[in-house]
Design a protein around this motif. Structure first.
Motif, PDB file in Angstrom:
ATOM      1  N   ASP A   8       0.869  -1.202   0.194  1.00  0.00           N
ATOM      2  CA  ASP A   8      -0.091   0.120   0.339  1.00  0.00           C
ATOM      3  C   ASP A   8       1.163   1.313   0.175  1.00  0.00           C
ATOM      4  OD1 ASP A   8      -2.241  -1.333  -0.022  1.00  0.00           O
ATOM      5  OD2 ASP A   8      -2.338  -1.620   2.268  1.00  0.00           O
ATOM      6  N   GLY A   9       2.009   1.225  -0.832  1.00  0.00           N
ATOM      7  CA  GLY A   9       2.699   2.229  -0.944  1.00  0.00           C
ATOM      8  C   GLY A   9       4.000   2.535   0.276  1.00  0.00           C
ATOM      9  N   LEU A  10       3.773   1.854   1.127  1.00  0.00           N
ATOM     10  CA  LEU A  10       4.855   2.113   2.212  1.00  0.00           C
ATOM     11  C   LEU A  10       5.858   0.741   2.586  1.00  0.00           C
ATOM     12  CD1 LEU A  10       2.257   2.806   5.092  1.00  0.00           C
ATOM     13  CD2 LEU A  10       3.846   4.343   3.835  1.00  0.00           C
ATOM     14  N   LEU A  11       6.993   1.058   2.710  1.00  0.00           N
ATOM     15  CA  LEU A  11       7.804  -0.145   2.934  1.00  0.00           C
ATOM     16  C   LEU A  11       7.466  -0.874   4.208  1.00  0.00           C
ATOM     17  CD1 LEU A  11      10.597  -1.480   2.365  1.00  0.00           C
ATOM     18  CD2 LEU A  11      11.656   0.298   3.683  1.00  0.00           C
ATOM     19  N   GLN A  12       7.414  -1.948   4.145  1.00  0.00           N
ATOM     20  CA  GLN A  12       6.975  -2.896   5.257  1.00  0.00           C
ATOM     21  C   GLN A  12       8.028  -4.169   5.465  1.00  0.00           C
ATOM     22  OE1 GLN A  12       3.743  -2.778   6.928  1.00  0.00           O
ATOM     23  NE2 GLN A  12       3.905  -0.737   5.922  1.00  0.00           N
ATOM     24  N   ARG A  13       8.268  -4.608   6.598  1.00  0.00           N
ATOM     25  CA  ARG A  13       9.242  -5.594   7.281  1.00  0.00           C
ATOM     26  C   ARG A  13       8.141  -6.671   7.649  1.00  0.00           C
ATOM     27  NH1 ARG A  13      11.368  -8.291  11.454  1.00  0.00           N
ATOM     28  NH2 ARG A  13      13.304  -9.290  11.377  1.00  0.00           N
ATOM     29  N   ILE A  14       8.336  -7.735   6.834  1.00  0.00           N
ATOM     30  CA  ILE A  14       7.249  -9.091   7.381  1.00  0.00           C
ATOM     31  C   ILE A  14       8.328  -9.964   7.720  1.00  0.00           C
ATOM     32  CG2 ILE A  14       5.787 -10.775   6.164  1.00  0.00           C
ATOM     33  CD1 ILE A  14       6.336  -8.035   3.983  1.00  0.00           C
TER      34      ILE A  14
END
Length: 182
Positions: free
Chosen positions: A155-161
């Motif tokens: 959704d346009g944001l850098l995410q750490r999974i």
């Protein structure tokens, strides 16, 4: 004799247990020490005797480090990921790999490594590796991997999974696209 573990990796033949002796330590290793251990382990392996195509083999694991032999019969992109606080040293035995950190500004810094080359990076690093088909590498992590953080754009944001340490990390297609990689 090899046997399959529940994690989907096979254990090393009994004769390889001597590899663990090279990593004997009373403390975790720094990145340059992980690199030296990866080189040393790679030099002790007879990859011609292996029939382990497409596997990851634990060479040793103790409270301060873990080493993996990775055999890639097909190309594999790890996507951007971190090692959740573990430093790493990598030695390429066969084939070639690329490694790059996650750039924030400026051009991407992609480094290619071939047989006999090695590199390391700190426990706080975020990187991506691309293994060419036929690549064989030794990776030494210290302290042993507890988890892996995968990075991508959601959704346009850098995410750490967060992910487990014994599963292959997924590619980062949206993150690569945001960096201008096609």
């Amino acid at each position: 004799m090899d046997r399959k573990s529940t994690a989907g990796h096979i254990t090393v033949p009994a004769g390889w247990t001597a590899l663990a002796a090279i990593a004997a330590s009373e403390r975790p290793f720094q990145p340059d020490e992980c690199l030296a251990l990866a080189r040393r382990a790679a030099g002790l392996l007879d990859t011609a005797a292996l029939s382990l195509a497409g596997t990851s083999v634990a060479l040793w694991e103790d409270e301060h480090s873990v080493a993996w032999l990775n055999i890639m019969p097909e190309r594999r992109d790890t996507g951007y990921h971190d090692h959740d606080g573990s430093a790493v040293g990598v030695c390429v035995i066969a084939g070639s790999v690329t490694n790059e950190g996650l750039p924030i500004s400026g051009p991407r810094r992609v480094h290619r490594y071939g047989p006999g080359d090695s590199f390391c990076f700190p426990a706080s690093g975020i990187h991506r590796m691309d293994h060419d088909a036929g690549a064989i590498t030794v990776h030494v992590y210290s302290p042993p991997l507890r988890a892996i953080g995968y990075y991508d754009v959601v959704d346009g944001l850098l995410q750490r999974i967060p992910g487990p340490p014994d599963e292959a990390s997924p590619e980062s297609p949206r993150l690569l696209a945001s960096l201008g990689v096609r």
